[in-house]
Each structure stands twice: as C-alpha cells, then as structure tokens.
Design an enzyme around this catalytic site. Structure first.
Site, PDB file in Angstrom:
ATOM      1  N   SER A  15       4.737 -23.179  13.881  1.00 35.39           N
ATOM      2  CA  SER A  15       3.896 -22.055  13.870  1.00 35.39           C
ATOM      3  C   SER A  15       2.787 -22.469  12.463  1.00 35.39           C
ATOM      4  CB  SER A  15       4.468 -20.665  13.461  1.00 35.39           C
ATOM      5  OG  SER A  15       5.053 -20.743  12.256  1.00 35.39           O
ATOM      6  N   ASN A 104       3.494 -30.879   1.389  1.00 33.61           N
ATOM      7  CA  ASN A 104       4.694 -30.391   2.256  1.00 33.61           C
ATOM      8  C   ASN A 104       4.555 -28.804   1.778  1.00 33.61           C
ATOM      9  OD1 ASN A 104       7.092 -29.613   3.714  1.00 33.61           O
ATOM     10  ND2 ASN A 104       8.202 -29.658   1.811  1.00 33.61           N
ATOM     11  N   HIS A 106       7.157 -25.312   1.511  1.00 36.53           N
ATOM     12  CA  HIS A 106       8.210 -24.994   1.106  1.00 36.53           C
ATOM     13  C   HIS A 106       8.075 -23.446   1.142  1.00 36.53           C
ATOM     14  CE1 HIS A 106      12.541 -25.481   0.372  1.00 36.53           C
ATOM     15  NE2 HIS A 106      12.171 -24.646  -0.511  1.00 36.53           N
ATOM     16  N   ASP A 147      11.642 -32.125  -2.099  1.00 36.85           N
ATOM     17  CA  ASP A 147      10.994 -30.936  -2.717  1.00 36.85           C
ATOM     18  C   ASP A 147      10.733 -30.997  -4.182  1.00 36.85           C
ATOM     19  OD1 ASP A 147      11.151 -29.531  -0.423  1.00 36.85           O
ATOM     20  OD2 ASP A 147      13.290 -28.630  -0.753  1.00 36.85           O
TER      21      ASP A 147
HETATM   22  C1  GRF Z   1       8.100 -23.279   7.246  1.00 37.06           C
HETATM   23  O1  GRF Z   1       9.095 -22.122   6.541  1.00 37.06           O
HETATM   24  C2  GRF Z   1       7.836 -24.210   6.210  1.00 37.06           C
HETATM   25  O2  GRF Z   1       7.691 -23.488   4.705  1.00 37.06           O
HETATM   26  C3  GRF Z   1       9.247 -25.172   6.112  1.00 37.06           C
HETATM   27  O3  GRF Z   1       9.474 -25.263   7.614  1.00 37.06           O
HETATM   28  C4  GRF Z   1       9.351 -23.922   8.329  1.00 37.06           C
HETATM   29  C5  GRF Z   1       8.452 -24.461   9.595  1.00 37.06           C
HETATM   30  O4  GRF Z   1       8.034 -23.183  10.343  1.00 37.06           O
HETATM   31  N1  GRF Z   1       8.976 -26.152   5.558  1.00 37.06           N
HETATM   32  P1  GRF Z   1       7.275 -23.710  11.570  1.00 37.06           P
HETATM   33  O5  GRF Z   1       7.769 -24.372  12.307  1.00 37.06           O
HETATM   34  O6  GRF Z   1       5.913 -23.878  11.026  1.00 37.06           O
HETATM   35  O7  GRF Z   1       7.251 -22.162  12.244  1.00 37.06           O
END
Ligand code: GRF
Length: 192
Positions: A15, A104, A106, A147
């Site tokens: 997403s 990244n 998080h 992280d």
């Molecule tokens: C997100 O919450 C991002 O912060 C984390 O992994 C999740 C990925 O979700 N690193 P999506 O696949 O983008 O819906």
C-alpha cells in the site's frame, strides 16, 4: 529530465509502494523504475504491474550470496532505493554502493519499537502493550542494522486507551500514505 530512478523494495501488500507509484507517475525528475520483491506472491507485484513498472523477484540466497541484485539495479540505472515493507535485511554490498541513498519507512516512532522482529502488527501490538499514548512513523536512512540509520522525518498520532491494535495500525497507515511520497520528493529535490 529524470534525475532519479527509484527502486522500491517491498515484501507485502504494497500500500505504501502504491502511494509512491501514484505520486511519481508523471513527475518530471523522479521515476519509479523498478519494484523488487523477495516474495513471488506479494501484492505489491500486481500494483507495480498496474502502473506499468517492471518487477523482479530476488530470493534470499540470491540476495546475500550473489551479485545479481547489484547487476539488476545497474541495468535499470537505479540511483535511489526506497524500502516499503521489505522484510529482509538489505545486503551490506548495497549499503556500501548506495550511501545515504536507501531509505525505509517504519510504522512507529524510532528508536522505540524497532529492530529485528518489529514489523507489521507486532509493532502495533507492542505499542499497545506498552500503554503508549502516541505512536507514528519514522522515515530513516538504512544502514547495516535494522531500523538504526539516521532519522529523516517523523510524524505522530495520539492513541486512545480504547484503541484496538487494528485502530492503531490504521492511524499509522494513514500517516504513512500521507507523508511518504512527499518526504521522498523533498529529500531528493532538496527540501528536507
Ligand atoms: C508499513 O507499515 C511500513 O511502515 C512497514 O511495512 C508496512 C508495509 O505495508 N515498513 P504495505 O505493504 O505498504 O501496505
């Protein structure tokens, strides 16, 4: 003229990748040139295809024990990498080849609730169990530790004592979608 060819690395639904793909669809300087996944059934692959962006699947052993990923990124002239839910550790060779050029997102306020095992719902569960009154998102540079790279941007949201884990997840996801593409753009065009 396109100055940045981005590769998005993602393992899951995608997403966030979708927001980035949508935002940069017709950007003059920034293009998502490739989506990389370690899972052949990741939802992100369908999203990439819908946006006409090439995809490549790179397995774990290929990632760590060969030069394949380096060659792929070179072929697509990638000069910036965005991790959006990529669950494998980025190989050291990429960290070396892309200094300050891998970021990244998080789903918590680092340095709290980060590190190995802290992904997806586990993060939000830990936040809930810790009786936190706020959570949020962190966008950071990637180094060889999970992280731990320098923080570029954070945004927070309040947690009510009545919030379920899934409510927390939804609040955080809203922040991710709202900020991630804009922070990437600002970072690459000199605004962060
Ligand atoms: C997100 O919450 C991002 O912060 C984390 O992994 C999740 C990925 O979700 N690193 P999506 O696949 O983008 O819906």
């Amino acid at each position: 003229m396109v100055k940045y060819n981005l590769a998005i690395f993602a393992s899951g639904a995608g997403s966030n990748a979708e927001q980035v793909l949508k935002f940069f669809r017709s950007h003059p300087a920034i293009k998502v040139a490739l989506v990389v996944s370690n899972r052949s059934n990741a939802g992100v692959l369908d999203i990439a295809k819908a946006y006409g962006v090439p995809t490549v699947i790179v397995g774990k052993s290929e990632l760590y024990e060969s030069n394949h990923i380096v060659e792929i990124l070179r072929n697509f002239e990638i000069n910036f990498i965005v991790l959006a839910g990529f669950l494998l550790k980025v190989p050291a060779v990429l960290v070396e080849l892309f200094p300050d050029k891998i970021i990244n997102i998080h789903p918590a306020l680092l340095p709290k609730f980060g590190g190995k095992g802290m992904y997806g719902i586990h993060v939000h569960q830990a936040v809930k169990d810790g009786n936190e009154t706020e959570t949020g998102i962190t966008i950071h540079y990637v180094n060889e530790h999970y992280d731990e790279g320098n923080i570029i941007f954070q945004a927070s949201c309040a947690i009510l004592p009545t919030d379920e884990v899934d409510t927390i997840r939804q609040k955080v996801q809203k922040l991710e979608h709202e900020h991630f593409p804009i922070v990437i753009e600002k970072l690459l065009t000199g605004g962060v």
